[in-house]
Motif scaffolding. Structure first.
Motif, short mmCIF file in Angstrom:
data_model
loop_
_atom_site.label_atom_id
_atom_site.label_comp_id
_atom_site.label_asym_id
_atom_site.label_seq_id
_atom_site.Cartn_x
_atom_site.Cartn_y
_atom_site.Cartn_z
N ARG A 24 0.85 -1.19 0.00
CA ARG A 24 0.00 0.00 0.00
C ARG A 24 0.89 1.24 0.00
O ARG A 24 1.94 1.26 0.63
N PRO A 25 0.47 2.32 -0.69
CA PRO A 25 1.31 3.52 -0.76
C PRO A 25 1.20 4.42 0.46
O PRO A 25 1.96 5.36 0.59
N TYR A 26 0.26 4.14 1.37
CA TYR A 26 0.07 5.03 2.50
C TYR A 26 0.68 4.43 3.77
O TYR A 26 1.09 3.27 3.82
N PHE A 27 0.71 5.27 4.82
CA PHE A 27 1.25 4.86 6.12
C PHE A 27 0.30 3.86 6.76
O PHE A 27 -0.88 4.15 7.00
N ARG A 28 0.82 2.68 7.10
CA ARG A 28 -0.01 1.72 7.81
C ARG A 28 0.87 0.72 8.54
O ARG A 28 1.89 0.28 8.03
N ALA A 29 0.45 0.36 9.76
CA ALA A 29 1.10 -0.70 10.50
C ALA A 29 0.08 -1.25 11.49
O ALA A 29 -0.74 -0.49 12.02
N TYR A 30 0.09 -2.55 11.71
CA TYR A 30 -0.80 -3.12 12.71
C TYR A 30 -0.25 -4.44 13.22
O TYR A 30 0.64 -5.04 12.61
N ALA A 31 -0.79 -4.86 14.36
CA ALA A 31 -0.34 -6.11 14.99
C ALA A 31 -1.57 -6.92 15.38
O ALA A 31 -2.62 -6.36 15.73
N HIS A 32 -1.43 -8.23 15.33
CA HIS A 32 -2.53 -9.09 15.78
C HIS A 32 -1.99 -10.46 16.17
O HIS A 32 -0.82 -10.79 15.88
#
Length: 370
Positions: A57-65
């Motif tokens: 993805r070109p945008y800022f993203r981060a997540y955890a699961h």
């Protein structure tokens, strides 16, 4: 006096030549080292595994699961890595060729032979660029790890169920659900806790991975990178500080104020200084130099993204504790963090104490002022 437009235009044109595949390759190696380290040490000791994947993805993203109780997973977007690299590239360039001009002497002092421009001593422009990129990207990963390590998913669902999909979204605060009430407050508290745990765990990783060597330039450029990161989150938030917790993330300026205090407080701790013999800075010198790093990043951001509008960017002043609105907000944050601390300690996955924000008696007393 504004920066020469042609100079900035030339530097911006250089950023267009950044090879994105090259950046992604570097980022993949950086994260790969972190994941290998975690699996071979921290997670191995507790019978868990960590995996990682990139989001195209070109945008800022981060997540955890949690895929399962034993398998944790972190996701970061390519866009996040590329923008971190772009900021590191341009800031290091400006620090070398622009901020060393005489008009900035009152901020950065007299230049010395061991500095390229106003970059930290002993590191050249390329090294500083890579340090800023790597340390910021690594901190993002450890922030996500902190959410998992401190049981934030469970705490959010137990104390303020929202029917979430079982993951902690980060770096996309503008697009997150507009939480209200207790749900927003718990979310804000766990974000602030993850900022602190992410930093301290990251520094421990750096210390072990480099066999106890943490050059001053590493910390200086990390502060530059994190200042830029929270400036990016702040965006167009404006001058008004909302004392009522809303949405999933705190005001980024407030997050940075708290994290910055944690950073220099950590390195002033006698136990830390004793383990890093190269650090001989006094308290005054350390605070002055890390404040200089944050100022450098704020000035870079102002020139590059705000076109030097206004006297002092909102990010630098809106979250100061002398504001009644900020004190009102922080009173709720501190009280709620005190309340959930037993849950964090109970759910913490490692056989040591979690790292949490430290609020001194004097600081708490300051918050009680109307």
């Amino acid at each position: 006096m504004k920066m020469d437009k042609e100079k900035l235009k030339k530097i911006n044109e250089e950023t267009q030549l950044i090879h994105k595949e090259y950046v992604v390759q570097i980022a993949d190696r950086v994260i790969g080292r972190v994941v290998d380290f975690i699996n071979q040490t921290m997670y191995k000791e507790i019978g868990k595994t960590m995996s990682f994947s990139w989001a195209d993805r070109p945008y800022f993203r981060a997540y955890a699961h949690c895929e399962t109780p034993e398998r944790h997973h972190v996701v970061i977007s390519y866009g996040l890595a590329i923008e971190l690299y772009r900021d590191a590239f341009v800031l290091s360039k400006l620090a070398h060729v622009h901020f060393c001009e005489p008009k900035y002497a009152g901020i950065f002092g007299k230049l010395s032979a061991d500095r390229e421009g106003v970059l930290p001593p002993g590191a050249n422009e390329h090294q500083c660029k890579m340090l800023m990129f790597e340390t910021t990207l690594e901190w993002v990963f450890f922030h996500e790890l902190a959410h998992l390590a401190q049981g934030h998913l469970e705490i959010r669902e137990q104390r303020a169920p929202t029917g979430s999909v079982g993951r902690v979204e980060e770096m996309l605060a503008d697009g997150s659900e507009p939480l209200q009430g207790v749900a927003a407050l718990i979310s804000h508290v766990t974000e602030i806790a993850a900022d602190v745990e992410g930093f301290t765990t990251y520094i421990q990783y750096r210390y072990l991975a480099t066999r106890g060597k943490i050059p001053y330039a590493v910390v200086y450029m990390m502060v530059c990178g994190l200042t830029c990161l929270f400036n990016r989150f702040f965006g167009q938030s404006g001058d008004h500080f909302d004392p009522v917790p809303r949405g999933s993330h705190p005001n980024p300026a407030a997050r940075w104020e708290l994290l910055f205090q944690t950073i220099y407080g950590y390195f002033l701790d006698a136990r830390v200084r004793g383990r890093i013999p190269d650090w001989e800075y006094s308290q005054e010198e350390l605070i002055a130099q890390l404040t200089e790093a944050s100022t450098l990043a704020n000035m870079y951001w102002r020139i590059r993204y705000l076109e030097e509008r206004g006297d002092l960017p909102s990010f630098m002043r809106v979250a100061k504790v002398d504001s009644p609105e900020v004190r009102s907000y922080l009173r709720e944050i501190v009280a709620t963090l005190d309340e959930v601390t037993p849950d964090i300690k109970r759910l913490y996955i490692f056989p040591i104490r979690p790292s949490l924000p430290v609020f001194t008696s004097a600081w708490r007393e300051r918050l009680r002022e109307a």
